[in-house]
Scaffold this motif. Structure first.
Motif, short mmCIF file in Angstrom:
data_model
loop_
_atom_site.label_atom_id
_atom_site.label_comp_id
_atom_site.label_asym_id
_atom_site.label_seq_id
_atom_site.Cartn_x
_atom_site.Cartn_y
_atom_site.Cartn_z
N ASP A 1 0.87 -1.22 -0.14
CA ASP A 1 0.37 -0.15 0.14
C ASP A 1 0.69 1.43 -0.41
N MET A 2 0.60 2.18 -1.14
CA MET A 2 1.44 3.54 -0.80
C MET A 2 0.86 4.44 0.39
N GLN A 3 0.58 4.43 0.98
CA GLN A 3 0.14 4.79 2.74
C GLN A 3 1.41 4.69 3.66
N GLU A 4 1.80 3.65 3.37
CA GLU A 4 2.82 2.38 4.13
C GLU A 4 3.82 3.85 3.78
N GLN A 5 4.44 4.13 2.39
CA GLN A 5 5.32 5.13 2.91
C GLN A 5 5.35 5.75 3.48
N CYS A 6 4.28 6.88 4.10
CA CYS A 6 4.67 7.29 4.77
C CYS A 6 5.16 7.67 6.18
N LYS A 7 4.60 5.71 6.61
CA LYS A 7 5.19 5.21 8.05
C LYS A 7 7.25 4.77 7.95
N ILE A 8 7.38 4.70 6.28
CA ILE A 8 8.69 3.95 6.00
C ILE A 8 9.75 4.80 7.56
N GLU A 9 9.93 6.41 7.13
CA GLU A 9 10.95 7.04 7.49
C GLU A 9 10.76 6.69 9.51
N ALA A 10 9.87 6.74 9.98
CA ALA A 10 9.85 6.24 11.44
C ALA A 10 10.64 4.66 11.59
N ARG A 11 9.65 4.00 10.33
CA ARG A 11 10.07 2.74 11.17
C ARG A 11 11.43 2.14 10.79
N ILE A 12 11.67 3.10 9.43
CA ILE A 12 13.47 2.98 9.65
C ILE A 12 14.40 3.20 10.66
N PHE A 13 13.62 4.57 11.36
CA PHE A 13 14.75 4.89 12.30
C PHE A 13 14.60 4.47 13.43
N ASN A 14 13.05 4.02 13.51
CA ASN A 14 13.10 3.10 14.91
C ASN A 14 14.10 1.51 15.12
N ALA A 15 13.76 1.18 13.79
CA ALA A 15 14.25 0.03 13.96
C ALA A 15 16.28 0.18 13.67
N LEU A 16 16.24 1.62 13.06
CA LEU A 16 17.89 1.48 13.69
C LEU A 16 17.94 2.25 14.84
N ASN A 17 17.26 2.50 15.75
CA ASN A 17 17.98 2.56 16.95
C ASN A 17 17.87 1.66 17.88
N ASP A 18 17.10 0.88 17.66
CA ASP A 18 16.57 -0.45 18.10
C ASP A 18 17.85 -1.58 18.46
N TYR A 19 18.65 -1.31 17.05
CA TYR A 19 19.42 -1.99 16.68
C TYR A 19 20.61 -1.63 17.35
N LYS A 20 20.92 -0.15 16.96
CA LYS A 20 22.24 0.20 17.89
C LYS A 20 21.77 0.17 19.36
N LEU A 21 20.87 0.46 20.62
CA LEU A 21 20.91 -0.38 21.41
C LEU A 21 21.37 -1.16 21.70
N ARG A 22 20.48 -1.99 20.72
CA ARG A 22 21.00 -4.06 21.28
C ARG A 22 22.27 -4.56 20.89
N GLN A 23 23.12 -2.96 20.31
CA GLN A 23 24.76 -3.42 19.66
C GLN A 23 25.07 -2.49 21.48
N VAL A 24 24.76 -1.63 21.63
CA VAL A 24 26.17 -0.86 22.98
C VAL A 24 25.26 -1.90 24.22
N ILE A 25 24.40 -2.82 24.37
CA ILE A 25 23.97 -3.42 25.42
C ILE A 25 25.03 -4.97 24.97
N GLU A 26 25.14 -5.32 24.37
CA GLU A 26 26.00 -6.31 23.45
C GLU A 26 27.44 -5.84 24.06
N ASP A 27 28.15 -4.77 22.95
CA ASP A 27 29.20 -4.21 23.94
C ASP A 27 29.85 -4.11 25.55
N GLU A 28 28.53 -3.80 25.97
CA GLU A 28 29.03 -3.36 27.66
C GLU A 28 29.15 -4.63 28.62
#
Length: 98
Positions: free
Chosen positions: A46-73
């Motif tokens: 659905d083309m309506q999903e295009q409006c949500k992609i930026e939020a979904r990308i940055f939520n996923a990026l922040n999630d995996y970045k936090l997981r890596q920080v926890i893994e490292d620490e």
């Protein structure tokens, strides 16, 4: 749609995991230009999903970045716990006393 991501903030592994987590909904290609990663995004549904992609990308990026920080620490702590858990227990008798 295109999103720019600073590679000084998000690692290649973090970006790859975020893209993979969204791959069922979006076709995403990557271009690296210096320290900037450009994501070219095409919604698969659905083309309506295009409006949500930026939020979904940055939520996923922040999630995996936090997981890596926890893994490292916690790496050293987990290594110690694994070593202790799998240590040789031949010195313990049947009553559980040393």
């Amino acid at each position: 749609m295109e999103i720019k991501i600073d590679r000084k903030v998000y690692s290649d592994a973090c970006i790859s995991k975020a893209i993979y987590s969204l791959s069922k909904d979006y076709a995403i290609s990557r271009t690296l230009e210096g320290n900037i990663e450009r994501l070219h995004i095409i919604p698969l549904g659905d083309m309506q999903e295009q409006c949500k992609i930026e939020a979904r990308i940055f939520n996923a990026l922040n999630d995996y970045k936090l997981r890596q920080v926890i893994e490292d620490e916690t790496h050293d702590i987990r290594t110690i716990l694994y070593a202790k858990a799998f240590a040789d227990f031949d010195d313990i008798d049947s009553d559980g006393e040393v």
